[in-house]
Motif scaffolding. Structure first.
Motif, PDB file in Angstrom:
ATOM      1  N   VAL A  95       0.845  -1.201   0.000  1.00 37.09           N
ATOM      2  CA  VAL A  95       0.000   0.000   0.000  1.00 37.09           C
ATOM      3  C   VAL A  95       0.878   1.249   0.000  1.00 37.09           C
ATOM      4  N   ASP A  96       0.690   2.110  -1.004  1.00 32.42           N
ATOM      5  CA  ASP A  96       1.516   3.313  -1.143  1.00 32.42           C
ATOM      6  C   ASP A  96       0.714   4.360  -1.902  1.00 32.42           C
ATOM      7  N   ASP A  97       1.023   5.642  -1.669  1.00 34.98           N
ATOM      8  CA  ASP A  97       0.291   6.708  -2.365  1.00 34.98           C
ATOM      9  C   ASP A  97       0.943   7.092  -3.693  1.00 34.98           C
ATOM     10  N   ARG A  98       2.101   6.531  -3.995  1.00 35.57           N
ATOM     11  CA  ARG A  98       2.784   6.871  -5.260  1.00 35.57           C
ATOM     12  C   ARG A  98       2.728   5.718  -6.243  1.00 35.57           C
ATOM     13  N   LYS A  99       2.207   6.011  -7.429  1.00 32.46           N
ATOM     14  CA  LYS A  99       2.024   4.968  -8.439  1.00 32.46           C
ATOM     15  C   LYS A  99       3.352   4.371  -8.904  1.00 32.46           C
ATOM     16  N   THR A 100       4.402   5.186  -8.935  1.00 34.73           N
ATOM     17  CA  THR A 100       5.714   4.656  -9.343  1.00 34.73           C
ATOM     18  C   THR A 100       6.136   3.519  -8.414  1.00 34.73           C
ATOM     19  N   ASN A 101       5.774   3.637  -7.129  1.00 37.98           N
ATOM     20  CA  ASN A 101       6.133   2.610  -6.148  1.00 37.98           C
ATOM     21  C   ASN A 101       5.241   1.374  -6.275  1.00 37.98           C
ATOM     22  N   THR A 102       3.932   1.595  -6.438  1.00 39.74           N
ATOM     23  CA  THR A 102       3.030   0.440  -6.547  1.00 39.74           C
ATOM     24  C   THR A 102       3.259  -0.303  -7.868  1.00 39.74           C
ATOM     25  N   ASP A 103       3.673   0.417  -8.906  1.00 37.07           N
ATOM     26  CA  ASP A 103       3.958  -0.235 -10.199  1.00 37.07           C
ATOM     27  C   ASP A 103       5.112  -1.230 -10.070  1.00 37.07           C
ATOM     28  N   ILE A 104       6.153  -0.823  -9.355  1.00 36.22           N
ATOM     29  CA  ILE A 104       7.306  -1.716  -9.158  1.00 36.22           C
ATOM     30  C   ILE A 104       6.897  -2.920  -8.315  1.00 36.22           C
ATOM     31  N   ALA A 105       6.165  -2.669  -7.237  1.00 36.30           N
ATOM     32  CA  ALA A 105       5.715  -3.759  -6.365  1.00 36.30           C
ATOM     33  C   ALA A 105       4.867  -4.758  -7.154  1.00 36.30           C
ATOM     34  N   GLU A 106       4.012  -4.225  -8.017  1.00 31.81           N
ATOM     35  CA  GLU A 106       3.146  -5.088  -8.843  1.00 31.81           C
ATOM     36  C   GLU A 106       3.984  -5.916  -9.815  1.00 31.81           C
ATOM     37  N   SER A 107       5.023  -5.285 -10.368  1.00 30.23           N
ATOM     38  CA  SER A 107       5.893  -6.003 -11.310  1.00 30.23           C
ATOM     39  C   SER A 107       6.662  -7.132 -10.623  1.00 30.23           C
ATOM     40  N   LEU A 108       6.819  -7.010  -9.295  1.00 28.01           N
ATOM     41  CA  LEU A 108       7.504  -8.052  -8.525  1.00 28.01           C
ATOM     42  C   LEU A 108       6.545  -9.162  -8.084  1.00 28.01           C
ATOM     43  N   GLY A 109       5.262  -8.975  -8.394  1.00 30.73           N
ATOM     44  CA  GLY A 109       4.282 -10.026  -8.113  1.00 30.73           C
ATOM     45  C   GLY A 109       3.332  -9.757  -6.972  1.00 30.73           C
ATOM     46  N   MET A 110       3.466  -8.580  -6.336  1.00 27.15           N
ATOM     47  CA  MET A 110       2.590  -8.265  -5.203  1.00 27.15           C
ATOM     48  C   MET A 110       1.242  -7.732  -5.665  1.00 27.15           C
ATOM     49  N   LYS A 111       0.247  -7.885  -4.807  1.00 25.02           N
ATOM     50  CA  LYS A 111      -1.023  -7.196  -5.009  1.00 25.02           C
ATOM     51  C   LYS A 111      -0.796  -5.789  -4.476  1.00 25.02           C
ATOM     52  N   VAL A 112      -1.378  -4.773  -5.106  1.00 23.21           N
ATOM     53  CA  VAL A 112      -1.103  -3.402  -4.675  1.00 23.21           C
ATOM     54  C   VAL A 112      -2.372  -2.566  -4.536  1.00 23.21           C
ATOM     55  N   TRP A 113      -2.250  -1.539  -3.703  1.00 23.59           N
ATOM     56  CA  TRP A 113      -3.287  -0.506  -3.599  1.00 23.59           C
ATOM     57  C   TRP A 113      -2.585   0.826  -3.678  1.00 23.59           C
ATOM     58  N   ASN A 114      -2.805   1.536  -4.789  1.00 25.73           N
ATOM     59  CA  ASN A 114      -2.270   2.885  -4.952  1.00 25.73           C
ATOM     60  C   ASN A 114      -3.297   3.849  -4.349  1.00 25.73           C
ATOM     61  N   LEU A 115      -3.137   4.100  -3.061  1.00 27.95           N
ATOM     62  CA  LEU A 115      -4.090   4.922  -2.313  1.00 27.95           C
ATOM     63  C   LEU A 115      -3.960   6.388  -2.723  1.00 27.95           C
ATOM     64  N   ILE A 116      -5.096   7.054  -2.927  1.00 27.06           N
ATOM     65  CA  ILE A 116      -5.091   8.465  -3.327  1.00 27.06           C
ATOM     66  C   ILE A 116      -5.426   9.333  -2.111  1.00 27.06           C
ATOM     67  N   PRO A 117      -4.425  10.031  -1.551  1.00 27.82           N
ATOM     68  CA  PRO A 117      -4.655  10.867  -0.366  1.00 27.82           C
ATOM     69  C   PRO A 117      -5.729  11.925  -0.629  1.00 27.82           C
ATOM     70  N   GLY A 118      -6.563  12.154   0.358  1.00 27.60           N
ATOM     71  CA  GLY A 118      -7.627  13.151   0.202  1.00 27.60           C
ATOM     72  C   GLY A 118      -8.908  12.553  -0.335  1.00 27.60           C
ATOM     73  N   GLU A 119      -8.771  11.454  -1.078  1.00 26.16           N
ATOM     74  CA  GLU A 119      -9.940  10.770  -1.626  1.00 26.16           C
ATOM     75  C   GLU A 119     -10.175   9.424  -0.955  1.00 26.16           C
ATOM     76  N   GLU A 120      -9.095   8.819  -0.491  1.00 24.55           N
ATOM     77  CA  GLU A 120      -9.179   7.505   0.147  1.00 24.55           C
ATOM     78  C   GLU A 120      -8.438   7.538   1.471  1.00 24.55           C
ATOM     79  N   ASP A 121      -8.756   6.584   2.327  1.00 22.10           N
ATOM     80  CA  ASP A 121      -8.092   6.480   3.625  1.00 22.10           C
ATOM     81  C   ASP A 121      -7.724   5.021   3.835  1.00 22.10           C
ATOM     82  N   VAL A 122      -6.603   4.789   4.478  1.00 22.31           N
ATOM     83  CA  VAL A 122      -6.121   3.424   4.697  1.00 22.31           C
ATOM     84  C   VAL A 122      -7.153   2.564   5.438  1.00 22.31           C
ATOM     85  N   VAL A 123      -7.986   3.200   6.257  1.00 23.04           N
ATOM     86  CA  VAL A 123      -8.987   2.429   7.011  1.00 23.04           C
ATOM     87  C   VAL A 123     -10.100   1.886   6.107  1.00 23.04           C
ATOM     88  N   ASP A 124     -10.104   2.316   4.835  1.00 19.26           N
ATOM     89  CA  ASP A 124     -11.093   1.811   3.869  1.00 19.26           C
ATOM     90  C   ASP A 124     -10.636   0.514   3.207  1.00 19.26           C
TER      91      ASP A 124
END
Length: 202
Positions: free
Chosen positions: A164-193
């Motif tokens: 879980v990260d707010d930067r797409k560049t980071n979640t893209d790399i994690a996804e390429s390594l095989g992880m499931k990802v959530w590119n959280l958008i601050p102000g619109e989403e909250d980690v508790v969701d």
């Protein structure tokens, strides 16, 4: 089935305000943030230079400011850590293996702990099996080595790991390594969701 979650820190748990930091530096006389300062920041975030070397590096651009003034301005980026997010994390820690992977430096960690207090920071850190700050491991996201450091050290199954990260560049790399990802958008989403968003099936 997800059994492990790796979280970012800034704008996931603690609210970040880059504009407040930039305004504080501008008040000290900084004309504009530039590529050289970016490089300096990355070195500091990787633990390649000390606090004093970092602050002195910024001082070259704001010669009339003292190192304590620059440090204070640099710390303005950290805003608030709502209690409900800590409570959510504490509940989550009973059912998942949790890690923190944050691009951060020693000044911001110091400021966070000072800002929230010893008890709160201790409760936060205890939610994780291990906390990884970039300045301590010598690698920062989105470099694959930052992710692989945790994966290899803890022998994680990437298919069962959520990042879980707010930067797409980071979640893209994690996804390429095989992880499931959530590119959280601050102000619109909250980690508790996390469950409401069906990122992880309830």
């Amino acid at each position: 089935m997800i059994n492990t979650i790796i979280f970012d820190f800034g704008d996931i748990f603690i609210d970040i305000d880059f504009q407040a930091m930039q305004n504080a530096l501008k008040d000290l006389g900084l004309q504009e943030w530039n590529e050289e300062l970016d490089k300096l920041n990355f070195k500091f975030e990787k633990g390649k230079i000390s606090q004093e070397e970092f602050l002195t590096g910024i001082q070259k651009y704001v010669p009339n400011a003292s190192l304590p003034e620059i440090k204070k301005a640099w710390s303005k980026v950290l805003v608030d850590f709502p209690l409900y997010r800590l409570e959510f994390l504490q509940n989550l820690s009973h059912n998942y293996q949790l890690f923190l992977l944050s691009n951060t430096d020693s000044i911001h960690v110091e400021q966070f702990e000072k800002m929230v207090g010893e008890s709160f920071s201790r409760d936060f850190y205890q939610c994780f099996e291990k906390v990884y700050f970039s300045f301590e491991i010598g690698a920062r996201k989105p470099d694959p080595e930052a992710f692989n450091y945790i994966i290899n050290k803890h022998e994680l199954s990437v298919k069962r790991t959520l990042f879980v990260d707010d930067r797409k560049t980071n979640t893209d790399i994690a996804e390429s390594l095989g992880m499931k990802v959530w590119n959280l958008i601050p102000g619109e989403e909250d980690v508790v969701d996390l469950f409401e968003k069906k990122i992880i099936p309830v």
